[in-house]
Design a protein around this motif. Structure first.
Motif: not given
Length: 253
Positions: A89-117
């Motif tokens: 589940e989204p709350e199970d993710i601790d870290v989101v690593m963004c290779s870069h910030l184009h929308p096809d690769l960071c589009g679901c970031n908002a769902f991982f509210k517990r994670a550090t980006v």
């Protein structure tokens, strides 16, 4: 540690973006690739793919970008669905690593509210610049109120050499890759759009969507150095490679 490849969507783009001799009317389909890294100290997600709602109204979500980068996946084809299929589940993710910030690769970031980006500091600067939209950055996709850990250089995420973020600028100012070390299956480099398609690495075809070609050439030399050390390079959007990868529950270890 386990690594599981997940679908983050699918796009239609001009073939000429990656193949300089292609007719501008010719289109190709490319996958959006994400990876879940299940480390004993936490669950790490490398890129989060396209937001599910982009399927409903691409131009409402991405504006003019949706005319040249066209989402063609089903609404269920996203990182959230891919994670749920393997019991995460989204709350199970601790870290989101963004290779870069184009929308096809960071589009679901908002769902991982517990994670550090984790994202390169130069990428954040580029995404906030006056020409950000022209360069493919959309504030509503990446600036979603999450805690940002802005990197200035290489970062060993857990200090044990298992997941190491490495700067690979060129596609964008702050593009990064991740070197992943597994016990059974060996070393991988998650290269994202530094090597969108294998042709860039093998044939020297410089993608049209490159921020700085000279800088990208230096990053490609670093990719080749890492590959020479035994790492398997995972391209960001190469459909031929994507078809050969184990996915979901069929993990690399």
């Amino acid at each position: 540690m386990k690594m599981q490849f997940l679908s983050g969507g699918r796009l239609r783009v001009r073939k000429a973006t990656y193949y300089p001799d292609a007719d501008r009317s010719e289109m190709i389909e490319i996958p959006v690739i994400s990876a879940l890294l299940r480390h004993r100290q936490g669950n790490v997600l490398f890129d989060t793919g396209c937001h599910p709602s982009v399927v409903d109204d691409p131009q409402a979500r991405w504006g003019e970008l949706a005319k040249t980068v066209v989402p063609i996946m089903r609404k269920s084809d996203n990182v959230l669905t891919s994670l749920k299929a393997i019991g995460v589940e989204p709350e199970d993710i601790d870290v989101v690593m963004c290779s870069h910030l184009h929308p096809d690769l960071c589009g679901c970031n908002a769902f991982f509210k517990r994670a550090t980006v984790m994202v390169h500091a130069r990428e954040v600067v580029a995404a906030r610049a006056p020409d950000a939209v022209k360069m493919g950055f959309l504030e509503g996709e990446w600036d979603v109120g999450l805690s940002l850990d802005e990197l200035g250089g290489e970062r060993d995420v857990f200090g044990d050499g298992r997941i190491v973020l490495v700067p690979l600028p060129g596609h964008t100012q702050g593009s990064m890759g991740a070197v992943v070390a597994l016990d059974r299956d060996g070393q991988f480099l998650l290269a994202s759009d530094t090597v969108s398609l294998r042709t860039t690495l093998e044939d020297g075809n410089m993608p049209r969507n490159t921020w700085n070609a000279d800088v990208l050439l230096k990053s490609l030399a670093e990719v080749r150095r890492i590959a020479a050390g035994g790492a398997t390079v995972i391209c960001g959007h190469d459909d031929a490679q994507w078809q050969t990868l184990r996915k979901g529950a069929d993990a690399y270890e």
